[in-house]
Structures are given as C-alpha cells and as structure tokens.
Write a protein that holds these residues in place. Structure first.
Motif, PDB file in Angstrom:
ATOM      1  N   ASP A  52      -8.198  25.758 -33.740  1.00 12.96           N
ATOM      2  CA  ASP A  52      -8.600  26.924 -34.561  1.00 12.96           C
ATOM      3  C   ASP A  52      -7.431  26.996 -35.680  1.00 12.96           C
ATOM      4  O   ASP A  52      -6.416  26.442 -35.455  1.00 12.96           O
ATOM      5  CB  ASP A  52      -8.755  28.204 -33.778  1.00 12.96           C
ATOM      6  CG  ASP A  52      -7.613  28.654 -33.004  1.00 12.96           C
ATOM      7  OD1 ASP A  52      -6.412  28.291 -33.344  1.00 12.96           O
ATOM      8  OD2 ASP A  52      -7.643  29.159 -32.062  1.00 12.96           O
ATOM      9  N   GLN A  71     -13.804  33.119 -30.397  1.00 15.30           N
ATOM     10  CA  GLN A  71     -13.370  33.802 -31.536  1.00 15.30           C
ATOM     11  C   GLN A  71     -14.204  33.732 -32.656  1.00 15.30           C
ATOM     12  O   GLN A  71     -14.589  34.979 -33.551  1.00 15.30           O
ATOM     13  CB  GLN A  71     -11.742  33.493 -31.950  1.00 15.30           C
ATOM     14  CG  GLN A  71     -10.930  33.801 -30.944  1.00 15.30           C
ATOM     15  CD  GLN A  71     -10.374  35.281 -30.889  1.00 15.30           C
ATOM     16  OE1 GLN A  71     -10.476  35.637 -31.643  1.00 15.30           O
ATOM     17  NE2 GLN A  71     -10.282  35.749 -29.473  1.00 15.30           N
ATOM     18  N   ALA A  72     -14.660  32.619 -32.931  1.00 15.13           N
ATOM     19  CA  ALA A  72     -15.391  32.594 -34.184  1.00 15.13           C
ATOM     20  C   ALA A  72     -16.957  33.266 -34.036  1.00 15.13           C
ATOM     21  O   ALA A  72     -17.469  33.782 -34.876  1.00 15.13           O
ATOM     22  CB  ALA A  72     -15.938  31.023 -34.264  1.00 15.13           C
ATOM     23  N   ARG A 116     -17.292  35.962 -32.212  1.00  9.18           N
ATOM     24  CA  ARG A 116     -16.943  37.391 -32.401  1.00  9.18           C
ATOM     25  C   ARG A 116     -16.843  37.530 -33.915  1.00  9.18           C
ATOM     26  O   ARG A 116     -17.204  38.796 -34.329  1.00  9.18           O
ATOM     27  CB  ARG A 116     -15.766  37.700 -31.570  1.00  9.18           C
ATOM     28  CG  ARG A 116     -15.330  39.140 -31.736  1.00  9.18           C
ATOM     29  CD  ARG A 116     -14.151  39.403 -31.054  1.00  9.18           C
ATOM     30  NE  ARG A 116     -14.232  39.042 -29.488  1.00  9.18           N
ATOM     31  CZ  ARG A 116     -13.291  39.238 -28.639  1.00  9.18           C
ATOM     32  NH1 ARG A 116     -12.097  39.133 -29.219  1.00  9.18           N
ATOM     33  NH2 ARG A 116     -13.546  38.783 -27.347  1.00  9.18           N
ATOM     34  N   ARG A 117     -16.275  36.988 -34.674  1.00 12.05           N
ATOM     35  CA  ARG A 117     -16.058  37.138 -36.106  1.00 12.05           C
ATOM     36  C   ARG A 117     -17.303  37.370 -36.660  1.00 12.05           C
ATOM     37  O   ARG A 117     -17.716  38.193 -37.606  1.00 12.05           O
ATOM     38  CB  ARG A 117     -15.107  35.941 -36.615  1.00 12.05           C
ATOM     39  CG  ARG A 117     -13.620  36.496 -36.826  1.00 12.05           C
ATOM     40  CD  ARG A 117     -13.163  35.627 -37.904  1.00 12.05           C
ATOM     41  NE  ARG A 117     -13.175  34.287 -37.484  1.00 12.05           N
ATOM     42  CZ  ARG A 117     -12.433  33.289 -36.567  1.00 12.05           C
ATOM     43  NH1 ARG A 117     -11.494  33.983 -35.787  1.00 12.05           N
ATOM     44  NH2 ARG A 117     -12.554  31.975 -36.391  1.00 12.05           N
ATOM     45  N   GLN A 118     -18.312  36.364 -36.193  1.00 14.27           N
ATOM     46  CA  GLN A 118     -19.713  36.233 -36.990  1.00 14.27           C
ATOM     47  C   GLN A 118     -20.229  37.481 -36.694  1.00 14.27           C
ATOM     48  O   GLN A 118     -20.924  38.172 -37.424  1.00 14.27           O
ATOM     49  CB  GLN A 118     -20.539  34.850 -36.289  1.00 14.27           C
ATOM     50  CG  GLN A 118     -21.368  34.410 -37.471  1.00 14.27           C
ATOM     51  CD  GLN A 118     -21.812  33.040 -36.917  1.00 14.27           C
ATOM     52  OE1 GLN A 118     -21.840  32.767 -35.826  1.00 14.27           O
ATOM     53  NE2 GLN A 118     -22.200  32.270 -37.810  1.00 14.27           N
ATOM     54  N   LYS A 119     -20.268  37.961 -35.598  1.00 15.02           N
ATOM     55  CA  LYS A 119     -20.758  39.167 -34.941  1.00 15.02           C
ATOM     56  C   LYS A 119     -20.464  40.454 -35.962  1.00 15.02           C
ATOM     57  O   LYS A 119     -21.211  41.122 -36.128  1.00 15.02           O
ATOM     58  CB  LYS A 119     -20.746  39.551 -33.429  1.00 15.02           C
ATOM     59  CG  LYS A 119     -21.932  39.845 -32.808  1.00 15.02           C
ATOM     60  CD  LYS A 119     -21.751  39.794 -31.142  1.00 15.02           C
ATOM     61  CE  LYS A 119     -21.928  41.159 -30.660  1.00 15.02           C
ATOM     62  NZ  LYS A 119     -21.534  40.979 -29.218  1.00 15.02           N
ATOM     63  N   GLU A 120     -18.983  40.316 -35.801  1.00 11.00           N
ATOM     64  CA  GLU A 120     -18.635  41.579 -36.535  1.00 11.00           C
ATOM     65  C   GLU A 120     -19.111  41.587 -38.021  1.00 11.00           C
ATOM     66  O   GLU A 120     -18.982  42.702 -38.626  1.00 11.00           O
ATOM     67  CB  GLU A 120     -16.866  41.547 -36.751  1.00 11.00           C
ATOM     68  CG  GLU A 120     -16.896  42.103 -35.257  1.00 11.00           C
ATOM     69  CD  GLU A 120     -15.177  41.815 -34.984  1.00 11.00           C
ATOM     70  OE1 GLU A 120     -14.385  41.893 -34.011  1.00 11.00           O
ATOM     71  OE2 GLU A 120     -14.141  41.130 -35.857  1.00 11.00           O
ATOM     72  N   ALA A 121     -19.112  40.397 -38.636  1.00  7.45           N
ATOM     73  CA  ALA A 121     -19.379  40.419 -40.107  1.00  7.45           C
ATOM     74  C   ALA A 121     -21.170  40.569 -40.175  1.00  7.45           C
ATOM     75  O   ALA A 121     -21.317  40.966 -41.499  1.00  7.45           O
ATOM     76  CB  ALA A 121     -19.455  38.942 -40.427  1.00  7.45           C
TER      77      ALA A 121
END
Ligand SMILES: [Fe+2]
Ligand SMILES: [Fe+2]
Lengths: 332, 98
Positions: free
Chosen positions: B34, A323-324, A326-331
C-alpha cells in the motif's frame, strides 16, 4: 559483480527470423550512435534476454553479497566499524533493489527472479561463495571485491539500456565509500601488531585470486562478449577491466606493506602494465557451478529469510486489501 | 511461466524532490502492498544519503504513457514551428533590451 558472463555456452544471439530487418537495423544504428534504449522501445529478443540475465545476476550478487559481510556485523571490533558495516550492507540491499527494478522493466517479474535465485537456478557472482573467516576479510572484501565491482560498474553507467545505466549511476555514487572503508580496515591492520598484519596478509592471500576472477573468463573464452560489446551492454572486455584492476591495486597493497600473492606478478615496462600469473579457471567454473566452499549455505540463508518473511508479506497484503475495501465502502 | 506473479506486492514509481524549489523527479520504483509502506520503502531505498525533502509514490499501473513508436506523429507538429522561439525574429543590433 557482478556482471561477468557466467554461462559457458553462447546463448542464441543471431537475429530471430520474426524480427523485421528494418527495426533491427534502426535499433543497431541507435545503439552504435550511443543512444539509450528505453523500456518501451523496440529491441531484439536476444538483447532483451541478455539484459534480463545480466541485470538479474547482478541484482542477485548484490543481495547474496550481503551475507558474507552481514556475518560480521555483530562482531565488528568497534561501534564505528559496526555502524559503517551496517550502512554498507544496507547499501548492497539497495543496489539489489535498483537492479531488480531495472530488470522488471524488461518484462520479467520480481517473483520470477527470486524463484530462480532460491531454486538455485540463477547465477550470482562466484566471489560470494567464499567464507569470511576473520575481521580482515571484511577489509579485503571492501577493498578488493568492491574495488573490482567499481571497475566493472563505472563503464556500465553508459550501458545502452537506460534503466540499467541509471541504476549504475546511483550504485557507483555509493560504492566508493565501500572500497575506502575496506582499505582503511586493511591499512589499520597492516600497521598494527604482527598478528594483525599477518591477519591482513592472510585475507589478501585468500581474496586476491577470487577477486581478479570476478571479471570473468578471458576474452577468448567469453562467448557473448563480442555481441554484448557491440550492443553497448558491456563497454569493456573482461581482460581489459582485470588489467586495470591489477594495475591500480598492486601499488595500493605495496603502500601498506602487504604482498600480492602472485609470484609471477611484475611490472612490464614496455606495456606500462603489470604482468600477472595464470588464473585457475577450473576453480572458477567449479565455483560457478555452486561448488564454492559456502555456496549451499548462501542459498539456504536466502531461502530461509524469504520463507520466514512470508507471513509478513501476506499480512501486509491482507491489511492493504482490507483498508481498500473499507475506503470503497465509505465512498459509496 | 514467464511473467508469473504469484503474490507479489504491486509496483510503485517513486518521485523525489531533492530540495525545496525543485520539482519531484523520478528516482526508481519499489514494491509495496500500500501507499504507506511504499513511502517507507522509497525512503529506505532512495534517500539513504539525504537525497530528498519530499517523496511521491504512485502505482506504476496508474501511469499512462505515450508510445515511443508514436513519437513521430506526437512531437513532429512542434518541429516546424520555429516562430515559437525568440531567435526566429530579427531585431537590428542597435535596439537594446529586447
Ligand atoms: Fe553494490
Ligand atoms: Fe559495494
């Protein structure tokens, strides 16, 4: 209880040569003045070590303490008793967690503490190495074991280490229902059929001595007590607490028609306290060393639960990492 | 070996609003992989008796804290500024509502 001294030899308690005397003096003065010590404050190494040992043993006791009672959840005699027992056991899990967190503020890690428990290196309260044979044992545990724990934990709400004291405030708020539900079970059984009453008496017979041993060895054989009292880690000695427990518990037993299994027990008018019989400390030390009737079973149950949960812990970490990422990629 | 963290879940600090109208207050900490699971663990660990109406969690490693050893220099400047308190000013008794 949870917090009794369970090592027979005194640990190194003197000031270490490397510790600046002016810091040590300031620390001693703060503690003597009943100030709280907080995680980032300077503290002597021996203070830190004593606390890590005491708090982690206390935490382990809460966690292992879930086992003897958990054993009866599926066999509780009514839905009410089952809901109550489930809530109590869940509370004990919570107590363990508050305490592990408090110990972690001193620089140890959760993994390190759990390793020590699972490898059999860490100590926990001897009381949990006795088996729970009948439903009355659940009553006896709540009444006596939680009762003794409360006696021990109430003064710890003012122990000198802030995070430990705050954990104890929370724990004490939750303990009193534990004791009352246990006493209620005993009271009902004692007022029931002759078989039920005999079951209650038998539970009291088996749990009485282990319960009063929970306060730890007599003061003269408790090598670290003086230092711990001076540092306000401990606020009352083992014998003082044990006496208090005996004095409040004996009349409770009498009031429901049960007999405390101690032929030497008698009210001492002059002292205004009960005199009680000699305690078998050989048994205590044997149980400390892991020779209790179900010591191996307890550690095995803990280890198995930990190992069987490993895939859940790993999967949750992997999910969080994904998840982390993915968030980084989206950012970007 | 001291301090060895093999694969343990990171630590989160838990803050709970006891009821509306009060601010969130530090309750303790939990381990979780998380934020979602940290919130769940916080609920199970710290609100079993209706202790809160809202929970915040934050990774412990994201908190910056002052050093207690610097408490002197940090807080001492306020110590001498007594004129920041109303009691510093003398008003005659017969003056009301001030
Ligand atoms: Fe507990
Ligand atoms: Fe309890």
């Amino acid at each position: 209880m949870y917090t009794t001294e369970m090592s027979k030899n005194p640990t190194r308690q003197g000031p270490s040569a490397a510790e600046p005397p002016e810091l040590l003096e300031a620390f001693e003065a703060r503690v003597a003045n009943d100030e709280f010590i907080e995680p980032k404050d300077w503290m002597p190494e021996a203070y830190r070590k004593t606390l890590i040992r005491q708090i982690s043993q206390h935490a382990h006791s809460e966690i292992v303490g879930m086992l003897p009672e958990g054993n009866w959840i599926t066999r509780a005699p009514s839905l009410r008793r089952k809901a109550v027992l489930l809530a109590k056991v869940q509370d004990e899990g919570g107590h363990g967690l508050y305490l592990y967190s408090a110990a972690e503020t001193l620089g140890t890690s959760r993994d390190e503490m759990l390793d020590a428990l699972h490898s059999g290196k860490a100590k926990y309260s001897t009381i949990f190495n006795y088996p729970t044979l009948t439903w009355a044992d659940i009553g006896a545990i709540g009444w006596l074991v939680d009762g003794a724990a409360i006696m021990n934990q109430v003064p710890l709400q003012r122990t000198s280490y802030g995070p430990y004291a705050r954990a104890m405030v929370r724990v004490c708020k939750e303990e009193s229902f534990h004791q009352r539900q246990g006493f209620e079970i005993m009271m009902r059984l004692a007022a029931g059929t002759p078989e039920q009453k005999a079951m209650a008496q038998d539970a009291l017979n088996r749990w009485w001595w282990p319960s009063i041993m929970m306060f730890g060895p007599p003061d003269e054989n408790s090598p670290n007590t003086a230092q711990s009292v001076r540092w306000r880690i401990k606020r009352e000695t083992n014998d003082e607490l044990r006496q208090k427990f005996v004095d409040v518990t004996v009349p409770q037993a009498e009031s429901i028609g049960l007999t405390v299994p101690d032929k030497d027990l008698k009210w001492n008018e002059a002292r205004g306290q009960y005199d009680y019989g000699a305690i078998d400390w050989e048994e205590f030390w044997a149980v400390v060393k892991g020779e209790g009737p179900v010591a191996k079973e307890r550690v095995k149950a803990r280890t198995e639960a930990w190992e069987k949960g490993a895939w859940v812990r790993e999967a949750a970490l992997a999910h969080a990492a994904k998840q982390a990422a993915r968030r980084q990629k989206e950012a970007v | 070996m001291a301090n060895e963290k093999k694969n343990e879940w990171p630590l989160w600090e838990v803050f709970i609003r006891a009821k509306h109208g009060l601010s969130h207050r530090h309750a303790g900490s939990v381990h979780a992989p998380d934020a979602d699971i940290a919130l769940r663990h916080a609920r199970d660990t710290y609100t079993r008796r209706m202790e809160g109406v809202s929970i915040w969690v934050i990774r412990s490693s994201d908190i910056a804290a002052s050093d207690p050893a610097d408490a002197g220099p940090i807080f001492e400047p306020a110590e001498s500024k007594v004129y920041r308190h109303p009691t510093f000013y003398v008003v005659p008794d017969h003056i009301k509502h001030i």
